[in-house]
Design an enzyme around this catalytic site. Structure first.
Site, PDB file in Angstrom:
ATOM      1  N   SER A  26      -3.368 -16.040  15.297  1.00 32.02           N
ATOM      2  CA  SER A  26      -2.593 -16.580  14.169  1.00 32.02           C
ATOM      3  C   SER A  26      -2.605 -18.100  14.093  1.00 32.02           C
ATOM      4  CB  SER A  26      -1.131 -16.107  14.206  1.00 32.02           C
ATOM      5  OG  SER A  26      -1.079 -14.726  14.226  1.00 32.02           O
ATOM      6  N   ASP A  83      -8.799 -12.719   5.236  1.00 41.53           N
ATOM      7  CA  ASP A  83      -9.404 -14.057   5.380  1.00 41.53           C
ATOM      8  C   ASP A  83     -10.475 -14.300   4.314  1.00 41.53           C
ATOM      9  OD1 ASP A  83      -8.066 -15.446   7.341  1.00 41.53           O
ATOM     10  OD2 ASP A  83      -9.119 -14.418   8.960  1.00 41.53           O
ATOM     11  N   ILE A 159     -10.531  -8.043  24.788  1.00 43.96           N
ATOM     12  CA  ILE A 159     -11.385  -7.023  25.400  1.00 43.96           C
ATOM     13  C   ILE A 159     -12.449  -6.514  24.424  1.00 43.96           C
ATOM     14  CG2 ILE A 159     -10.008  -4.950  24.904  1.00 43.96           C
ATOM     15  CD1 ILE A 159     -10.417  -4.600  28.143  1.00 43.96           C
ATOM     16  N   GLU A 160     -12.204  -6.668  23.122  1.00 44.68           N
ATOM     17  CA  GLU A 160     -13.169  -6.175  22.131  1.00 44.68           C
ATOM     18  C   GLU A 160     -14.320  -7.130  21.851  1.00 44.68           C
ATOM     19  OE1 GLU A 160      -9.902  -6.266  21.295  1.00 44.68           O
ATOM     20  OE2 GLU A 160      -9.346  -4.180  20.814  1.00 44.68           O
ATOM     21  N   LYS A 234      -8.196 -37.146  26.080  1.00 46.74           N
ATOM     22  CA  LYS A 234      -8.098 -36.433  27.364  1.00 46.74           C
ATOM     23  C   LYS A 234      -8.775 -35.055  27.240  1.00 46.74           C
ATOM     24  CE  LYS A 234      -4.332 -34.548  30.119  1.00 46.74           C
ATOM     25  NZ  LYS A 234      -2.861 -34.522  30.120  1.00 46.74           N
ATOM     26  N   CYS A 394      -1.950  -2.599 -11.052  1.00 46.05           N
ATOM     27  CA  CYS A 394      -2.416  -1.336 -10.471  1.00 46.05           C
ATOM     28  C   CYS A 394      -1.296  -0.288 -10.488  1.00 46.05           C
ATOM     29  CB  CYS A 394      -3.014  -1.571  -9.099  1.00 46.05           C
ATOM     30  SG  CYS A 394      -4.293  -0.354  -8.747  1.00 46.05           S
ATOM     31  N   GLY A 396       1.675  -0.860 -10.472  1.00 46.22           N
ATOM     32  CA  GLY A 396       2.633  -1.462 -11.409  1.00 46.22           C
ATOM     33  C   GLY A 396       2.275  -1.188 -12.859  1.00 46.22           C
ATOM     34  N   GLN A 398       0.477   1.755 -13.653  1.00 46.32           N
ATOM     35  CA  GLN A 398       0.664   3.203 -13.764  1.00 46.32           C
ATOM     36  C   GLN A 398       2.137   3.533 -13.983  1.00 46.32           C
ATOM     37  OE1 GLN A 398      -1.160   4.625 -10.125  1.00 46.32           O
ATOM     38  NE2 GLN A 398      -3.244   4.151 -10.822  1.00 46.32           N
ATOM     39  N   ARG A 487      -7.172   5.149  -6.881  1.00 45.00           N
ATOM     40  CA  ARG A 487      -7.722   6.495  -7.005  1.00 45.00           C
ATOM     41  C   ARG A 487      -7.354   7.109  -8.352  1.00 45.00           C
ATOM     42  NH1 ARG A 487      -5.906   7.245  -1.976  1.00 45.00           N
ATOM     43  NH2 ARG A 487      -7.779   6.758  -0.791  1.00 45.00           N
ATOM     44  N   HIS A 532      -6.933  -5.440 -10.118  1.00 39.77           N
ATOM     45  CA  HIS A 532      -6.253  -6.469  -9.321  1.00 39.77           C
ATOM     46  C   HIS A 532      -6.750  -7.863  -9.705  1.00 39.77           C
ATOM     47  CE1 HIS A 532      -4.098  -3.926  -6.419  1.00 39.77           C
ATOM     48  NE2 HIS A 532      -5.106  -3.087  -6.576  1.00 39.77           N
ATOM     49  N   GLU A 534      -5.483 -10.599  -9.157  1.00 35.53           N
ATOM     50  CA  GLU A 534      -5.174 -11.638  -8.163  1.00 35.53           C
ATOM     51  C   GLU A 534      -6.380 -12.013  -7.303  1.00 35.53           C
ATOM     52  OE1 GLU A 534      -4.003  -8.554  -8.210  1.00 35.53           O
ATOM     53  OE2 GLU A 534      -3.613  -7.724  -6.221  1.00 35.53           O
TER      54      GLU A 534
HETATM   55  N1  GLN Z   1      -1.723   4.449  -5.729  1.00 35.42           N
HETATM   56  C1  GLN Z   1      -2.372   4.175  -6.962  1.00 35.42           C
HETATM   57  C2  GLN Z   1      -3.769   4.764  -7.021  1.00 35.42           C
HETATM   58  O1  GLN Z   1      -4.312   5.107  -6.006  1.00 35.42           O
HETATM   59  C3  GLN Z   1      -2.409   2.680  -7.224  1.00 35.42           C
HETATM   60  C4  GLN Z   1      -3.240   1.929  -6.247  1.00 35.42           C
HETATM   61  C5  GLN Z   1      -2.960   0.443  -6.239  1.00 35.42           C
HETATM   62  O2  GLN Z   1      -1.941   0.015  -6.721  1.00 35.42           O
HETATM   63  N2  GLN Z   1      -3.839  -0.319  -5.655  1.00 35.42           N
HETATM   64  O3  GLN Z   1      -4.352   4.876  -8.066  1.00 35.42           O
END
Ligand code: GLN
Length: 570
Positions: A26, A83, A159-160, A234, A394, A396, A398, A487, A532, A534
């Site tokens: 972190s 990242d 360890i990985e 140093k 997404c 939000g 639906q 999905r 998405h 964002e």
């Molecule tokens: N759970 C919903 C779907 O699978 C929305 C997925 C999401 O918000 N990324 O379609």
């Protein structure tokens, strides 16, 4: 004779910068690597970024956001480490499937090769087979950029990770030490009783690197306060790193200042010196401006984010950033209030007012699973009825469709089949799997019983915008491309009913089958998207929807506060 530009391009050899971490996790390795990428770009070089993760998961797609932060999705549909979001936001260079590899992926490929007989009967071993596989990933885009910055996840000594350290050690041996730079991040703890920053953990961490055959060329030392020159010298002496190459990176008031801090403390110069390269003087005015707005915003938009992973803001990393970018574009700060959807679900009307009355906007982010969904539906209803700017992403989106169907279009039992196991099949499945309404067309392979990984609509898809809608105006385009990770889809069977009730569909997949954007025209700002957005926002190119949302939020706050003032005056 001068070689033609094309020839020059072909002859370019990439310089490799390996970014490793020591002392503890972190420390912000990803952010530091991304900032170095920005600085090298500002110096006139092209860069690409890559992350090698030593954990065993094939990808972070199935990892809990509680543990791992958000899953960042690339244009070409890779589910990757967050990242990569830093990389894209700071360098503007889109990442791909080739930008993130895990031990799980590497071993899967090696084992597949072994089963196919590719190794011709050899004993398959970590060295050379696994290390060769890792090196082949690092070399994937050789020659295409001036620099490749490759971050190794985790901390030296984990360890990985030995196979990764061994691979990057061999890498310099093979491509030439002069084309490789090892940058190691460490931490200097401040010991209050001694009143000083301690360098010993850094010394030990570099010793650990040396034990693996890697002499760091540059050290970036994190600490909670500026590190005195004497301490840096140093460290240089004890670690065999040139004095100017030990760079102090104290905690910052904002991530936007980190490129400036690293530049002032000599990081990009050290890198160029190491490779014996010149470069133009960097122009970092944008970062200066962003830092100033972020730290001293002339105004602040207040956004209620109604979600599930509220205790860990890394779960919505890109979303938080995109909101901030939307603010930066308007010289505004953004204050994100995380509201637990389950609290909204059971809150009294009075409590709801208390939560939402003075916010500028309400946002429901993406999510999976039934928990909290009824609270999110309630938040949508509040936003719609009280004309609070609403942004649905997404899940939000639906749930905005579900809310509209239930409370405006009269489909009382509207729901999503995603929650059928817990809530029973919804009578009106406005959201469902495509297979549920396209049986036998052979178009769709997503279903509920497949593995969790790899059954989603993932990555960038085109979306055609409907003219004269809010979305089309904000994007100022006819067709856009945005990244998906879901999905379930809107069930087109309910299209006419919802349109007749007043819902606007403002974006569709080009074939017109998948709803991408819905909005409500008779509302100050109500936009919900199946994708998405964002992931595509950058501080230097804030996403149009986030700009629009923050603008609407600021307008509402102004209206609410002048209303309250007038009320007081009366
Ligand atoms: N759970 C919903 C779907 O699978 C929305 C997925 C999401 O918000 N990324 O379609």
């Amino acid at each position: 004779m001068n070689p033609s530009p094309k020839r020059q391009q072909r002859q370019r050899k990439t310089h490799y910068i390996f970014v490793t971490g020591g002392v503890m996790s972190s420390l912000g390795k990803g952010l530091t690597a991304a900032c170095l990428g920005t600085l090298l770009q500002a110096r006139g070089f092209s860069v690409r970024m890559q992350k090698l993760d030593p954990y065993l998961n094939i990808d972070p797609g199935t990892m809990s956001p509680f543990q791992h932060g958000e899953v960042y999705v690339t244009d070409d549909g890779a589910e990757t480490d967050l990242d990569l979001g830093h990389y894209e936001r700071f360098t503007g260079v889109s990442t791909t499937q080739e930008s993130n590899f895990t031990t799980g992926q590497i071993y899967q490929e090696v084992i597949n090769k072994e089963r196919r007989g590719d190794y011709l009967g050899a004993t398959v071993q970590v060295v050379p087979h696994v290390t060769d596989q890792i090196k082949s990933k690092i070399l994937l885009n050789e020659g295409k950029t001036d620099f490749a910055l490759v971050e190794i996840g985790g901390t030296v000594g984990d360890i990985e990770s030995p196979a990764f350290f061994e691979a990057i050690r061999q890498f310099a041996h093979e491509v030439g030490r002069d084309r490789v730079l090892y940058m190691h991040l460490t931490h200097l703890p401040y010991l209050a009783t001694a009143g000083e920053l301690k360098t010993k953990p850094t010394q030990h961490s570099v010793k650990q690197m040396l034990g693996l055959g890697i002499q760091p060329d540059v050290l970036v030392c994190r600490s909670d306060r500026p590190i005195p020159r004497a301490e840096l010298d140093k460290i240089a002496l004890f670690t065999n790193v040139p004095a100017g190459h030990v760079v102090s990176c104290p905690d910052s008031d904002t991530i936007y200042r980190v490129p400036l801090t690293l530049h002032e403390n000599g990081l990009d110069q050290a890198v160029l010196d190491h490779f014996r390269l010149g470069g133009v003087a960097p122009n970092l005015k944008d970062w200066q401006k962003f830092s100033e707005i972020y730290v001293n915003p002339p105004r602040t938009a207040k956004i209620a984010m109604v979600g599930k992973y509220t205790q860990l803001s890394d779960a919505y990393k890109s979303l938080n950033e995109a909101l901030i970018h939307g603010g930066l574009a308007q010289e505004s700060g953004v204050n994100i209030e995380f509201v637990d959807a389950e609290v909204v679900e059971t809150a009294s009307e009075e409590k709801l007012n208390e939560i939402f009355a003075d916010v500028g906007g309400i946002l429901v982010p993406g999510g999976f699973g039934v928990r909290g969904t009824e609270g999110k539906v309630r938040a949508v209803q509040y936003a719609r009825e009280h004309k609070v700017p609403y942004f649905g992403i997404c899940l939000g989106m639906q749930l905005a469709v579900v809310e509209f169907a239930r409370n405006v279009a009269g489909l009382k039992d509207a729901g999503s089949t995603e929650f059928a196991a817990e809530l029973g099949d919804p009578k009106q499945a406005v959201i469902g799997l495509m297979t549920e309404w396209q049986k036998g067309t052979g178009k769709e392979t997503r279903d509920n019983s497949s593995d969790l990984g790899g059954t989603m609509r993932l990555g960038a898809y085109p979306c055609a915008l409907v003219a004269n809608t809010r979305a089309a105006k904000l994007y100022d385009a006819k067709e856009i491309s945005e990244r998906h990770r879901h999905r379930y889809e809107f069930n087109p069977k309910y299209k006419e009913t919802l349109i007749n009730a007043g819902l606007t569909f403002s974006g569709w997949s080009p074939d017109g089958e998948l709803a991408e954007i819905v909005e409500i025209a008779d509302h100050p700002w109500f936009v919900a998207v199946q994708y998405h957005p964002e992931f595509n926002s950058r501080p230097q190119a804030p996403h149009p929807l986030f700009q629009g949302f923050i603008r609407a939020a600021l307008a509402r706050q102004m209206a609410v506060s002048s209303h309250t003032k007038n009320k007081k005056a009366a």
